[in-house]
Structure formats: structure tokens, C-alpha cells
Design a protein around this motif. Structure first.
Motif, PDB file in Angstrom:
ATOM      1  N   MET A   6       0.822  -1.246   0.017  1.00  0.00           N
ATOM      2  CA  MET A   6      -0.223  -0.079  -0.024  1.00  0.00           C
ATOM      3  C   MET A   6       0.959   1.270  -0.168  1.00  0.00           C
ATOM      4  O   MET A   6       1.797   1.616   0.759  1.00  0.00           O
ATOM      5  CB  MET A   6      -0.811   0.007   1.183  1.00  0.00           C
ATOM      6  CG  MET A   6      -2.087   1.059   1.189  1.00  0.00           C
ATOM      7  SD  MET A   6      -2.986   1.338  -0.142  1.00  0.00           S
ATOM      8  CE  MET A   6      -3.673  -0.437  -0.212  1.00  0.00           C
ATOM      9  N   ASN A   7       0.546   2.214  -1.022  1.00  0.00           N
ATOM     10  CA  ASN A   7       1.244   3.258  -1.059  1.00  0.00           C
ATOM     11  C   ASN A   7       0.323   4.689  -0.915  1.00  0.00           C
ATOM     12  O   ASN A   7      -1.058   4.327  -0.702  1.00  0.00           O
ATOM     13  CB  ASN A   7       2.042   3.605  -2.395  1.00  0.00           C
ATOM     14  CG  ASN A   7       1.242   3.512  -3.477  1.00  0.00           C
ATOM     15  OD1 ASN A   7      -0.131   3.490  -3.336  1.00  0.00           O
ATOM     16  ND2 ASN A   7       1.711   3.602  -4.689  1.00  0.00           N
ATOM     17  N   LYS A   8       0.623   5.634  -0.819  1.00  0.00           N
ATOM     18  CA  LYS A   8      -0.297   6.834  -0.885  1.00  0.00           C
ATOM     19  C   LYS A   8      -1.382   7.005  -1.690  1.00  0.00           C
ATOM     20  O   LYS A   8      -2.714   7.185  -1.618  1.00  0.00           O
ATOM     21  CB  LYS A   8       0.369   8.191  -0.394  1.00  0.00           C
ATOM     22  CG  LYS A   8      -0.517   9.491  -0.313  1.00  0.00           C
ATOM     23  CD  LYS A   8      -1.031   9.217   1.343  1.00  0.00           C
ATOM     24  CE  LYS A   8      -1.410  10.794   1.738  1.00  0.00           C
ATOM     25  NZ  LYS A   8      -1.830  10.643   3.102  1.00  0.00           N
ATOM     26  N   ALA A   9      -0.917   6.872  -3.064  1.00  0.00           N
ATOM     27  CA  ALA A   9      -1.664   6.840  -4.205  1.00  0.00           C
ATOM     28  C   ALA A   9      -3.102   5.879  -4.181  1.00  0.00           C
ATOM     29  O   ALA A   9      -4.128   6.151  -4.277  1.00  0.00           O
ATOM     30  CB  ALA A   9      -0.972   6.714  -5.257  1.00  0.00           C
ATOM     31  N   ALA A  10      -2.631   4.761  -3.795  1.00  0.00           N
ATOM     32  CA  ALA A  10      -3.685   3.663  -3.711  1.00  0.00           C
ATOM     33  C   ALA A  10      -4.738   3.784  -2.555  1.00  0.00           C
ATOM     34  O   ALA A  10      -5.710   3.755  -2.713  1.00  0.00           O
ATOM     35  CB  ALA A  10      -2.776   2.058  -3.385  1.00  0.00           C
ATOM     36  N   ALA A  11      -4.095   4.130  -1.468  1.00  0.00           N
ATOM     37  CA  ALA A  11      -4.999   4.670  -0.316  1.00  0.00           C
ATOM     38  C   ALA A  11      -6.072   5.843  -0.545  1.00  0.00           C
ATOM     39  O   ALA A  11      -7.051   5.668  -0.301  1.00  0.00           O
ATOM     40  CB  ALA A  11      -4.052   5.178   1.112  1.00  0.00           C
ATOM     41  N   SER A  59      -1.851   6.183   4.577  1.00  0.00           N
ATOM     42  CA  SER A  59      -2.982   6.349   5.362  1.00  0.00           C
ATOM     43  C   SER A  59      -3.472   7.420   4.780  1.00  0.00           C
ATOM     44  O   SER A  59      -2.928   8.621   4.311  1.00  0.00           O
ATOM     45  CB  SER A  59      -2.846   6.464   6.755  1.00  0.00           C
ATOM     46  OG  SER A  59      -2.205   5.212   7.216  1.00  0.00           O
ATOM     47  N   ILE A  60      -5.108   7.801   5.269  1.00  0.00           N
ATOM     48  CA  ILE A  60      -5.684   9.020   5.030  1.00  0.00           C
ATOM     49  C   ILE A  60      -6.168   9.469   6.301  1.00  0.00           C
ATOM     50  O   ILE A  60      -6.787   8.687   7.120  1.00  0.00           O
ATOM     51  CB  ILE A  60      -6.878   8.888   4.173  1.00  0.00           C
ATOM     52  CG1 ILE A  60      -6.508   8.044   2.583  1.00  0.00           C
ATOM     53  CG2 ILE A  60      -7.738   9.886   3.534  1.00  0.00           C
ATOM     54  CD1 ILE A  60      -5.623   8.970   1.992  1.00  0.00           C
ATOM     55  N   GLY A  89      -4.845   2.650   4.187  1.00  0.00           N
ATOM     56  CA  GLY A  89      -5.417   2.262   2.986  1.00  0.00           C
ATOM     57  C   GLY A  89      -6.869   3.053   2.513  1.00  0.00           C
ATOM     58  O   GLY A  89      -7.553   2.410   1.887  1.00  0.00           O
ATOM     59  N   GLY A  90      -6.993   3.891   3.520  1.00  0.00           N
ATOM     60  CA  GLY A  90      -8.350   4.669   3.325  1.00  0.00           C
ATOM     61  C   GLY A  90      -9.559   3.857   3.732  1.00  0.00           C
ATOM     62  O   GLY A  90     -10.533   4.333   3.535  1.00  0.00           O
ATOM     63  N   LEU A  91      -9.243   2.908   4.685  1.00  0.00           N
ATOM     64  CA  LEU A  91     -10.306   1.973   5.069  1.00  0.00           C
ATOM     65  C   LEU A  91     -10.341   1.749   6.447  1.00  0.00           C
ATOM     66  O   LEU A  91     -11.407   1.495   7.133  1.00  0.00           O
ATOM     67  CB  LEU A  91     -10.071   0.703   4.370  1.00  0.00           C
ATOM     68  CG  LEU A  91     -11.105  -0.379   4.488  1.00  0.00           C
ATOM     69  CD1 LEU A  91     -12.686   0.123   4.642  1.00  0.00           C
ATOM     70  CD2 LEU A  91     -10.764  -1.532   3.858  1.00  0.00           C
TER      71      LEU A  91
END
Length: 253
Positions: free
Chosen positions: A27-32, A76-77, A83-85
Motif C-alpha cells: 500500500m502506498n499513498k496513491a492507492a490509499a 493512510s488517509i 489504505g483509506g479504510l
């Protein structure tokens, strides 16, 4: 949408595929950011009933991109987690379709999903301690709620993996498949999507939130959420469809 996440819609199901196979879908920032945006779409569009999260190239997710970590990048977001989740789930049901490895942050993404379909060859673990890190995106806090305390402790402290059969026996995953994991997840998703969307959404909400309600307050808290289901058009439609021996025509209200 980032190329690190592919999306497509089939039968009212939003299928999200982490697309970094060269990095075992680390997981990277763009995927998250892309996952967070896709989950917003899932909740916003009425014709989408269920989401599926999976990975490309035979692996679900191997965790945080350590190369990105060394560059100071956090996958992270804010307010939503890894992963934004992991810290904020979608309102609608989300299924993890796992093949290959669900490790570290990948396992934490998986347990943030509501249901899990896994290939018989999948492996699961939180090996952060082997890298001098800790499973901070839910592995240390959520996993002990899902499996026996001592098993969660062993996984965290040893960093060792378990296979799909063991994960199923522990109740960590719902179904084990020998063929296509996406086909298995779609079968489960279609069975959910066939039901009243409002009933599904509120049922998920109660199951999630009631774990934090004081025992003496549970029925009182549930009573605040149920009228929107029982007084809905869908409730009347479901009863009518049953009496008339036909498929219901849900409106989600």
C-alpha cells in the motif's frame, strides 16, 4: 482515479482491485487515496449495493510499502486510516476477496471489511514485529475482537503466518474457495444485493455499533434505528412480494 486501483461494476457490485502486482500490492499513498475515493462512490451511488476489495497478480496486499515508508510516505488517509479504510468503513457491505498473501497492513485491510472470501492457498499474518514495527492499523486492537485473545497474541508477537483452513476455523474468514476468488466473492455479493438495501445497511450498522453499547442500553439504542426499516416502502414491498410469490422491487427507502 489512480492506476494503483482498478474499478469496475458488475451486477450492482463495485469491484476494487489494488493494482501494484510488481510490489505485491504493497500500500502506498496513491492507492490509499484511490480506495477512499472508491468507497465514497460505493456509498454515494444508489445502484451500487456491495463492494469487493481484492488485489491484482495473485496477492491481496503485502502491507505498507516499506520503500515509501523510508521516503517518509504514509499510506493512510486522515480520519480514514491505513489504505483509506481501517478507521472508517463504508456504510454499504464490503467483501475482501483474498488470494496469495494478506499480511501486515493487508491483513488489517482485510479485517476492516465486513466479510472475507479467501482462496485455499491464501496466507495471513501480522509480521510487523519482524521488521521492528507494530500492527498499528487494527491488527493489535481489532484482531483480538475477531479471534481468540491468545491466538491474536501469538500472531502479533511471533509474526508467523496462518493458512486459509486455520483462518476459517478461527472465524476470521467466511468462505474458502478452490477456484476463482472473485467468483466466490461475487456469489456472496449477489446474495446480499438481492436483499433490501435499507435493511442491509441498518443491519450492518447495528452489528457494528452495538458492540460498544452498554448491555442494558442495547435494545433502547437499537430501537432508534429500526423504525427506518420497518416503516419503509421496502418493508411493505418485501411482504407483498412474499405473499405474491415474486421477486421484490427494492427502492431503498
Amino acid at each position: 482515479m489512480s492506476e494503483d486501483l482498478l474499478t469496475r461494476v458488475e451486477d450492482g457490485v463495485l469491484i476494487m482491485t489494488i493494482n501494484r502486482p510488481e510490489a505485491k500490492n504493497a500500500m502506498n499513498k496513491a492507492a490509499a487515496e484511490a480506495i477512499a475515493a472508491a468507497l465514497d462512490r460505493l456509498d454515494a451511488e444508489d445502484d451500487l449495493r456491495v463492494g469487493i476489495l481484492t488485489g491484482a497478480g495473485g496477492t491481496f496486499c503485502s502491507g505498507m510499502d516499506l520503500k515509501g515508508f523510508l521516503r517518509g510516505e504514509a499510506p493512510s488517509i486522515e480520519g480514514r486510516g491505513f489504505g483509506g479504510l481501517t478507521e472508517r468503513k463504508p456504510v454499504k457491505p464490503l467483501i475482501a476477496a483474498v488470494e496469495g498473501y494478506a499480511l501486515a497492513g493487508g491483513l488489517e485491510l482485510m479485517i476492516a471489511c465486513d466479510l472475507v472470501v479467501a482462496h485455499e492457498g491464501a496466507k495471513f499474518g501480522i509480521p510487523e514485529a519482524k521488521r521492528g514495527l507494530a500492527a498499528a492499523a487494527g491488527g493489535l486492537m481489532v484482531l483480538p475482537d475477531l479471534i481468540p485473545h491468545k491466538v491474536a497474541m501469538e500472531l502479533a508477537l511471533t509474526g508467523e503466518f496462518i493458512d486459509a483452513a486455520r483462518a476459517y476455523d478461527l472465524g476470521l474468514i467466511n468462505r474458502v474457495v478452490t477456484g476463482s476468488v472473485i467468483d466466490g466473492a461475487m456469489e456472496l455479493a449477489r446474495s446480499i444485493a438481492a436483499n433490501g438495501p435499507l435493511a442491509v445497511r441498518v443491519s450492518k450498522q447495528i452489528i457494528e455499533e452495538s458492540r460498544g453499547w452498554p448491555r442494558a442500553e442495547r435494545y433502547k439504542q437499537q430501537a432508534k434505528l429500526l423504525p427506518q426499516v420497518f416503516m419503509s416502502e421496502d418493508a411493505r414491498e418485501g411482504a407483498s412480494a412474499f405473499a405474491e410469490k415474486r421477486a421484490p422491487n427494492w427502492k431503498g427507502k
